[in-house]
Design an enzyme around this catalytic site. Structure first.
Site, mmCIF file in Angstrom:
data_model
loop_
_atom_site.group_PDB
_atom_site.id
_atom_site.type_symbol
_atom_site.label_atom_id
_atom_site.label_comp_id
_atom_site.label_asym_id
_atom_site.label_seq_id
_atom_site.Cartn_x
_atom_site.Cartn_y
_atom_site.Cartn_z
ATOM 1 N N LYS A 210 41.081 20.563 -15.970
ATOM 2 C CA LYS A 210 41.590 21.315 -14.815
ATOM 3 C C LYS A 210 43.041 21.760 -15.062
ATOM 4 C CE LYS A 210 42.430 22.890 -10.783
ATOM 5 N NZ LYS A 210 41.994 22.786 -9.432
ATOM 6 N N CYS A 280 48.138 26.268 -6.548
ATOM 7 C CA CYS A 280 47.679 25.586 -7.764
ATOM 8 C C CYS A 280 48.592 25.773 -8.969
ATOM 9 C CB CYS A 280 46.278 26.048 -8.121
ATOM 10 S SG CYS A 280 45.055 25.431 -6.974
HETATM 11 C C1 UDX Z 1 43.848 29.353 -9.393
HETATM 12 C C2 UDX Z 1 42.770 29.403 -10.492
HETATM 13 O O1 UDX Z 1 42.429 30.755 -10.777
HETATM 14 C C3 UDX Z 1 41.548 28.606 -10.059
HETATM 15 O O2 UDX Z 1 40.602 28.583 -11.113
HETATM 16 C C4 UDX Z 1 41.986 27.181 -9.703
HETATM 17 O O3 UDX Z 1 40.927 26.387 -9.268
HETATM 18 C C5 UDX Z 1 43.072 27.204 -8.653
HETATM 19 O O4 UDX Z 1 44.164 28.021 -9.102
HETATM 20 P P1 UDX Z 1 44.322 30.670 -7.138
HETATM 21 O O5 UDX Z 1 45.621 29.930 -7.040
HETATM 22 O O6 UDX Z 1 43.500 30.839 -5.919
HETATM 23 O O7 UDX Z 1 43.350 29.995 -8.238
HETATM 24 O O8 UDX Z 1 44.648 32.093 -7.651
HETATM 25 P P2 UDX Z 1 44.490 33.140 -8.805
HETATM 26 O O9 UDX Z 1 43.634 34.229 -8.302
HETATM 27 O O10 UDX Z 1 44.158 32.582 -10.126
HETATM 28 O O11 UDX Z 1 46.010 33.640 -8.796
HETATM 29 C C6 UDX Z 1 47.098 32.760 -9.118
HETATM 30 C C7 UDX Z 1 48.324 33.580 -9.417
HETATM 31 O O12 UDX Z 1 48.090 34.395 -10.530
HETATM 32 C C8 UDX Z 1 48.735 34.521 -8.276
HETATM 33 O O13 UDX Z 1 50.123 34.455 -8.075
HETATM 34 C C9 UDX Z 1 48.341 35.876 -8.734
HETATM 35 O O14 UDX Z 1 49.202 36.884 -8.289
HETATM 36 C C10 UDX Z 1 48.369 35.740 -10.247
HETATM 37 N N1 UDX Z 1 47.296 36.549 -10.814
HETATM 38 C C11 UDX Z 1 46.032 36.349 -10.403
HETATM 39 C C12 UDX Z 1 47.595 37.516 -11.736
HETATM 40 O O15 UDX Z 1 48.743 37.703 -12.109
HETATM 41 N N2 UDX Z 1 46.562 38.264 -12.230
HETATM 42 C C13 UDX Z 1 45.273 38.079 -11.802
HETATM 43 O O16 UDX Z 1 44.386 38.796 -12.263
HETATM 44 C C14 UDX Z 1 45.000 37.109 -10.862
#
Ligand code: UDX
Length: 446
Positions: A210, A280
């Site tokens: 994780k 996260c």
């Molecule tokens: C994340 C992981 O993706 C997930 O697998 C885990 O279980 C929990 O953490 P989450 O925090 O919901 O999920 O968001 P995510 O969509 O991954 O985005 C996290 C950060 O990355 C955001 O700040 C977002 O702006 C950035 N991001 C996300 C990007 O820069 N590009 C993307 O394509 C998606």
């Protein structure tokens, strides 16, 4: 199977509802009676796309219910998932909720005669399931792990806003377990997820998977931001073009036998922007760095991932002050408050330091977010911010616009800006707008 889920927060509730949808009998346990009542009435206590529909359906079909009675829930189930919070205080992750849950499960298990499996679903550093949870249950129950009960670890990989889809159609299922029986029970729990890659490991490996997964994605973002920041110092280079070139590496976007290219969603983490946030990435990377320190290892790379991310909002500010050095009395529009689109979650959103800084400079701040205004009002309780209910209103009579969140609504902002005379400056933190389509454009990586 009969499943009890301790903690009806984001992970617990989504897991509970989805397991009920997969035809298990699920009972969600929470201390908060208000939450329990809401769940039993089919009202999700959190916002998540698709959750309400699935919750209502499974409450009505009686496959899911909620209770405050932990003991009964454990005694009447075959497997208990621990999905309580693990807050990070900057030094260690706080395991007190996990410890309390383990103790209460142990006390209930004193009176149980059949084998029971306890599964940690909360994000915990390696060693927690075997070295913290297992001994607490043994001592509280007087029973023996591997004989009377088993301890497993099953990390969640749910993205906010897409949690239901991620649970129902997972890319992988990681099943940590201390003994064969625990693995067998976990396999049974997930038996209806046909065709999904299942990885069986020990508990510590599952815990590490994780952290490694989230750290990789966060590293890709900070890497992209560092390259983007360098690009913006060099005449004629735009980070968007650079990353388009990087994405075309066939190891990043493979070319299939029919000659067509597959563009994995992973490439969207390889784009420069104004920084990552959420519940996260920041927490997990910091927790892993702190864990490394406890193991006498300096996590140089992940330390830098966080350092780049901490500084990234400043990149937005630098682009603003390049055009407007004295911001006192100016009106600045902030578009997007949530840490990413599809959620009202503002935790660690780059909008927070940016708005605080604008405020310190004596700016008038106008803000717009399609769904996060309510959250923002709590975060900026003591700040004077003009919240706008419409995008057009948010960019009316402003000196500059800071685009922070990649909401689809913002795609047409170029048109709205062109209708203004004079056109305000746009500082594009997500590179959503064509840089040549408006008069005063600044963006990360330009
Ligand atoms: C994340 C992981 O993706 C997930 O697998 C885990 O279980 C929990 O953490 P989450 O925090 O919901 O999920 O968001 P995510 O969509 O991954 O985005 C996290 C950060 O990355 C955001 O700040 C977002 O702006 C950035 N991001 C996300 C990007 O820069 N590009 C993307 O394509 C998606």
């Amino acid at each position: 199977m009969k499943v009890s889920v301790l903690g009806s927060g984001y992970v617990g509730l989504v897991s509970g509802v989805c397991l009920a949808e997969k035809e298990h009998d699920v009972v969600c346990v929470d201390l908060d009676l208000d939450k329990v009542n809401k769940i039993n009435n089919g009202i999700p206590p959190i916002y998540e796309a698709g959750l309400e529909e699935l919750l209502t359906k499974n409450v009505e079909s009686r496959r899911l219910k909620a209770t405050t009675e932990l003991r009964d829930a454990v005694l009447n189930s075959d497997i208990t998932l621990i999905a309580v919070g693990t807050p990070f205080d900057g030094e260690v992750i706080d395991l007190s909720y996990v410890e309390v849950a383990a103790r209460q499960i142990g006390e209930a298990l004193k009176d149980k005669n059949s084998y029971h499996v306890v599964v940690v679903k909360s994000t915990v550093v390696p060693g927690t399931s075997d070295e913290v949870v297992l001994p607490i249950i043994e001592s509280a129950s007087g029973k023996k792990a591997g004989v009377d009960f088993g301890v497993g670890m099953n990390p969640e990989f749910l993205r906010e806003g897409e949690a239901i889809i991620d649970f129902m159609y997972p890319d992988r299922i990681v099943l940590g377990g201390g003994d064969e029986r625990t693995h067998a029970v976990l396999e049974q729990l997930y038996s209806s997820f046909a065709g999904v890659d299942i990885l069986k490991t020990n508990n510590s490996t599952a815990e590490m998977i994780k952290y490694a997964s989230n750290s990789l994605l966060a590293t890709m973002i900070s890497f992209s931001n560092e390259i983007g920041n360098l690009c913006s110092l060099i005449e004629g280079i735009d980070a968007v073009d650079v990353f388009n070139g990087v994405h075309l590496d066939k190891r990043v976007s493979p070319i299939m036998n029919d000659g067509k290219r597959v563009v994995p969603s992973l490439t969207s983490y390889l784009e420069a922007g104004c920084g990552f946030g959420g519940s996260c990435f920041p927490k997990d990377v910091k927790a892993l760095v702190a864990y490394g320190k406890r193991k006498n290892m300096r996590m140089n790379l992940l330390d830098s991932v966080m350092a780049v991310n901490r500084d990234q909002p400043q990149q937005m500010i630098n682009r603003l002050t390049k055009h407007i050095p004295d911001l006192a009395g100016k009106t600045i529009s902030v578009l997007g408050l949530a840490f990413k689109p599809g959620t009202d979650d503002m935790r660690e959103s780059p909008a927070i330091p940016i708005i605080m800084w604008l405020h310190e400079q004596g700016c008038k701040v106008k803000a717009y977010d399609p769904i996060a205004q309510h959250e923002a009002e709590a975060v900026f309780e003591h700040y004077d911010i003009e919240y706008c209910s419409k995008l057009s209103e948010a960019i009316d009579d402003v000196d500059a616009i800071m685009l922070i969140t990649r909401w689809d609504d913002f795609k047409n902002i170029g048109q709205l800006i062109r209708e203004k005379n004079p056109q305000p400056l746009l500082v594009d933190g997500r590179r959503m707008i064509d840089k040549n389509s408006i008069e005063n454009y600044e963006g990360i990586g330009v």
